[in-house]
Scaffold this motif. Structure first.
Motif, short mmCIF file in Angstrom:
data_model
loop_
_atom_site.label_atom_id
_atom_site.label_comp_id
_atom_site.label_asym_id
_atom_site.label_seq_id
_atom_site.Cartn_x
_atom_site.Cartn_y
_atom_site.Cartn_z
N LEU A 124 0.84 -1.07 0.05
CA LEU A 124 0.02 0.10 -0.19
C LEU A 124 0.81 1.23 -0.19
O LEU A 124 2.03 1.38 0.76
CB LEU A 124 -1.18 0.03 1.12
N VAL A 125 0.53 2.31 -0.54
CA VAL A 125 1.19 3.59 -0.63
C VAL A 125 0.83 4.11 0.80
O VAL A 125 0.11 3.76 1.48
CB VAL A 125 0.79 4.58 -1.53
N ALA A 126 1.63 5.30 1.08
CA ALA A 126 1.79 5.78 2.64
C ALA A 126 0.24 6.04 3.14
O ALA A 126 0.14 5.93 4.18
CB ALA A 126 2.61 6.79 2.37
N GLN A 127 -0.49 6.86 2.35
CA GLN A 127 -2.04 7.35 2.84
C GLN A 127 -2.71 6.17 3.43
O GLN A 127 -3.71 5.91 4.25
CB GLN A 127 -2.36 8.41 2.00
N ASP A 128 -2.67 5.03 2.25
CA ASP A 128 -3.37 3.90 2.66
C ASP A 128 -3.15 2.94 3.75
O ASP A 128 -3.56 2.36 4.43
CB ASP A 128 -3.33 3.05 1.15
N PRO A 151 9.47 -4.38 4.82
CA PRO A 151 10.49 -4.05 4.26
C PRO A 151 10.75 -2.71 4.94
O PRO A 151 9.87 -1.85 4.85
CB PRO A 151 10.24 -3.86 2.74
N THR A 152 11.99 -2.27 5.19
CA THR A 152 12.09 -1.11 6.12
C THR A 152 13.49 -0.43 5.37
O THR A 152 14.44 -1.03 5.14
CB THR A 152 12.33 -1.22 7.48
N CYS A 153 13.48 1.10 4.93
CA CYS A 153 14.42 1.68 4.61
C CYS A 153 15.21 2.22 5.75
O CYS A 153 14.79 2.40 6.83
CB CYS A 153 14.03 2.86 3.83
N ARG A 189 9.87 -4.09 -7.54
CA ARG A 189 9.94 -2.92 -7.90
C ARG A 189 8.50 -2.35 -8.31
O ARG A 189 8.06 -1.32 -8.57
CB ARG A 189 10.96 -2.75 -9.23
N ALA A 190 7.63 -3.24 -8.70
CA ALA A 190 6.42 -2.75 -9.15
C ALA A 190 5.41 -2.62 -7.92
O ALA A 190 4.40 -2.02 -8.10
CB ALA A 190 5.82 -3.90 -10.09
N SER A 191 5.65 -3.21 -6.75
CA SER A 191 4.56 -3.25 -5.85
C SER A 191 5.13 -2.97 -4.24
O SER A 191 4.15 -2.92 -3.47
CB SER A 191 4.00 -4.65 -5.82
N ASP A 192 6.27 -2.65 -4.22
CA ASP A 192 7.01 -2.58 -2.69
C ASP A 192 7.08 -1.15 -2.36
O ASP A 192 7.72 -0.52 -3.31
CB ASP A 192 7.92 -3.50 -2.59
N TYR A 193 6.63 -0.86 -1.42
CA TYR A 193 6.96 0.66 -0.88
C TYR A 193 7.34 0.56 0.47
O TYR A 193 6.69 0.58 1.35
CB TYR A 193 5.57 1.41 -1.12
N ALA A 194 8.84 0.29 0.77
CA ALA A 194 9.09 0.19 2.06
C ALA A 194 9.23 1.46 2.84
O ALA A 194 9.33 2.86 2.18
CB ALA A 194 10.61 -0.16 1.89
N GLU A 195 9.13 1.77 4.18
CA GLU A 195 9.08 2.93 4.98
C GLU A 195 10.35 2.93 5.79
O GLU A 195 10.90 1.80 5.94
CB GLU A 195 7.78 2.95 5.60
N THR A 196 10.66 3.94 6.26
CA THR A 196 11.66 4.04 7.39
C THR A 196 11.16 3.27 8.65
O THR A 196 9.79 3.54 8.90
CB THR A 196 12.31 5.13 7.57
N ALA A 197 11.69 2.85 9.76
CA ALA A 197 11.44 2.61 11.07
C ALA A 197 10.54 3.73 11.67
O ALA A 197 9.40 3.51 12.02
CB ALA A 197 12.41 2.18 11.74
N ALA A 198 11.15 4.96 11.44
CA ALA A 198 10.35 6.00 12.04
C ALA A 198 8.94 6.24 11.48
O ALA A 198 7.96 6.78 12.21
CB ALA A 198 11.27 7.25 11.89
N THR A 199 8.96 6.26 10.23
CA THR A 199 7.71 6.27 9.55
C THR A 199 6.69 5.10 10.00
O THR A 199 5.55 5.21 10.13
CB THR A 199 7.72 6.24 7.95
N TRP A 200 6.94 3.87 10.03
CA TRP A 200 6.21 2.78 10.40
C TRP A 200 5.60 3.07 11.91
O TRP A 200 4.52 2.87 12.16
CB TRP A 200 6.92 1.56 10.38
N ILE A 201 6.57 3.34 12.90
CA ILE A 201 6.21 3.36 13.98
C ILE A 201 5.28 4.99 14.40
O ILE A 201 4.54 5.12 15.01
CB ILE A 201 7.34 3.67 14.93
N GLY A 202 5.70 6.03 13.41
CA GLY A 202 4.91 7.15 13.55
C GLY A 202 3.47 7.11 13.06
O GLY A 202 2.58 7.52 13.57
#
Length: 230
Positions: A124-128, A151-153, A189-202
């Motif tokens: 999912l993209v960030a807002q979703d 997955p985490t950046c 590459r087509a489907s994955d949108y990793a976030e940083t740990a700070a973003t996941w937790i936030g």
């Protein structure tokens, strides 16, 4: 042209090779999940396994816990057919639903105590993602758990940086062919949108979870496990 079923079967076979070789640290992650459930899940808990796939390792992770009901959700019926056999040893009712996990949560009825999703929320993209976390929070009781393995950046790393780190894993994935790795990478590459740990937790804190913490980083550092408590 190969049929969609043939293409899916090939992808599933590749993923099962990756799981068997433990390239994504399924064993370590499921052992951690098992310990969290033994230590923290309420008596008689209802467990939702979102995007469960073939449910690798879940039967072992749940064995001996106070599980009252398992609900597995996946969009792939062939994966659920494999999962049915894997989960047969559980000493509780097992329900498997062929459904998109977002749709399933949007229409969820009944009790829910622990939600687990591994390697799928990042589609999912960030807002979703944020909206989905808010929905999970609304369904859980006080003390309920939402556990994710995603997955985490690194901090300051962008999506392309994460993709490059994944690409660098090729020499370590000796059990699969170049063609299989290329297909795996193309999917990412087509489907994955990793976030940083700070973003996941936030995102979890913004959704209303009282506590949000990181439990582990897998050995290849591509993904992490997080625990969010209602």
């Amino acid at each position: 042209m190969k049929s969609d079923q043939d293409l899916f079967a090939k992808g599933l076979a590749t993923y099962q090779k990756v799981v068997a070789a433990n390239y994504m640290a399924h064993r370590e992650v499921h052992e951690m999940l098992r310990q969290v459930l033994l230590d923290e899940a309420s008596d008689g808990f209802v467990f939702a396994d979102l995007a469960c796939g073939t449910a690798p390792g879940l039967a072992a992770a749940l064995a001996g816990s106070n599980l009252a009901r398992y609900v597995g959700i996946d969009i792939s019926q062939p994966s659920l057919d494999v999962a049915k056999e894997a989960l047969a040893a559980l000493a509780c009712p097992v329900e498997l639903r062929c459904e998109d996990f977002v749709v399933a949560i949007d229409s969820w009825k009944g009790p829910l105590d622990v939600v687990w999703i591994g390697q799928s929320l990042h589609h999912l993209v960030a807002q979703d993602k944020a909206a989905f976390m808010r929905k999970i929070h609304s369904l859980l009781p006080r003390g309920g758990l939402f556990l994710i393995w995603e997955p985490t950046c690194f901090e300051g790393e962008d999506r392309e940086g994460w993709m490059e780190r994944f690409h660098q894993m090729r020499p370590d994935w000796a059990a699969i062919s170049d063609e299989e790795f290329d297909a795996f990478e193309s999917h990412s590459r087509a489907s994955d949108y990793a976030e940083t740990a700070a973003t996941w937790i936030g995102m979890a804190r913004d959704a209303g979870f009282r506590t949000a913490d990181e439990l582990m980083t897998v050995p290849n550092q591509l993904a992490r496990v997080y625990r969010f408590r209602h």
